[in-house]
Design an enzyme around this catalytic site. Structure first.
Site, mmCIF file in Angstrom:
data_model
loop_
_atom_site.group_PDB
_atom_site.id
_atom_site.type_symbol
_atom_site.label_atom_id
_atom_site.label_comp_id
_atom_site.label_asym_id
_atom_site.label_seq_id
_atom_site.Cartn_x
_atom_site.Cartn_y
_atom_site.Cartn_z
ATOM 1 C CG ASP A 294 28.869 31.616 -25.541
ATOM 2 O OD1 ASP A 294 30.115 31.674 -25.450
ATOM 3 O OD2 ASP A 294 28.222 30.614 -25.224
ATOM 4 C CD GLN B 91 29.824 24.589 -21.992
ATOM 5 O OE1 GLN B 91 30.135 25.616 -21.406
ATOM 6 N NE2 GLN B 91 30.556 24.094 -22.965
ATOM 7 C CE LYS C 105 32.881 28.265 -20.622
ATOM 8 N NZ LYS C 105 31.675 27.872 -21.356
#
Length: 298
Positions: free
Chosen positions: A120, A97, A53
């Protein structure tokens, strides 16, 4: 028949290219999107993912902020970091995460993220906005699937779609996105009776159930388009070997029936990070009162 392979890796590269072009235009206005990724603990898979990422964020011309915390980090300290990032004007997107260590409440952490920076798309506000057809931050994997389907079909209007799996991360938001594009949508799951017959009626099958090679060719309508979200590692054939990566669809049999199919790996996976970058760009445009990038949102 032999199915057309939907190349998610190549399509993701195109998405990242479009993001980079938009980011370059923003730079002329003195705006640089920033993505903050928070990793708690040392899960090997998460570490690899976070590195990828960060690399792709920088390649797209964005600012990458990585926060790596010990597994013993308290919930209070993590929430304090999220609050700091919420109030940092250089940060447009925040991603914590998952999974988090057991002593930290994931729902509480996700709920603490500013919904406008929730790239997200997991915050309950964004979930509700998506469900009611309003402007929302959309989860990256379903958004990537939608982009692949739109690219293949053009219009999805009137298509019959079955989503196999009802998770909050993929199944439910995927169904909402397909509904917004005027598909007739069924969600199938572990309790669905005669699931093979349900799937067999679909023009579009999105498999996101987490069971290796569950969907086989005889479940499919001839010519159906199959999006395989699953990623499962089978046990190695011999001791010390590396197990094979497979999806939730039995690729060999399904590709003989389907009209088009995503492979594993190289299908949906690369789209997830590409859509994370797209969401960060979208969040930046919204924060600055600028038009959203065409073709990179739901």
């Amino acid at each position: 028949m032999s199915a057309t392979i939907i190349d998610g890796k190549a399509f993701a590269a195109e998405v990242r290219g479009k993001v980079a072009e938009h980011v370059a235009e923003l730079a002329k206005k003195g705006i640089k999107p920033g993505l903050a990724v928070v990793l708690v603990g040392e899960d090997p898979a998460s570490q690899v993912y976070v590195r990828s990422k960060g690399k792709q964020t920088v390649e797209a011309g964005m600012e990458s902020f990585e926060h790596k915390l010990d597994a013993s980090t308290s919930e209070a300290d993590l929430l304090a970091l999220v609050d700091k990032l919420n109030n940092d004007p250089t940060v447009n997107g925040i991603l914590v995460q998952l999974p988090l260590p057991d002593h930290i409440d994931e729902d509480k952490v996700i709920g603490a993220i500013d919904p406008a920076k929730d790239v997200d798309g997991f915050h309950i506000s964004n979930v509700g906005l998506l469900a009611t057809g309003q402007k929302a931050m959309v989860p990256c994997t379903p958004l990537g699937c939608l982009m692949l389907l739109r690219d293949h079909f053009g219009s999805l209007s009137g298509k019959s779609a079955v989503v196999v799996g009802r998770s909050n991360i993929v199944g439910k938001p995927m169904a909402q996105l397909l509904l917004r594009d005027s598909c007739t949508v069924t969600i199938a799951h572990s309790r669905t009776k005669d699931i093979e017959d349900v799937v067999r009626g679909a023009d579009i099958v999105v498999a996101a159930v987490g069971r290796p090679e569950m969907v086989t060719g005889d479940w499919l309508k001839p010519g159906a388009v199959v999006i395989d979200v699953g990623i499962n590692r089978l046990p190695p054939a011999e001791e010390g070997g590396k197990g094979k990566l497979v999806g939730d669809v039995d690729f060999a049999s399904a590709s003989e029936v389907a009209g088009a199919i995503t492979p594993v790996p190289g299908g949906v996976g690369p789209m997830t990070i590409a859509c994370l970058l797209a969401n960060t760009l979208t969040a930046t445009c919204r924060a600055n009162g600028l038009p959203e990038p065409e073709g990179l949102t739901a």
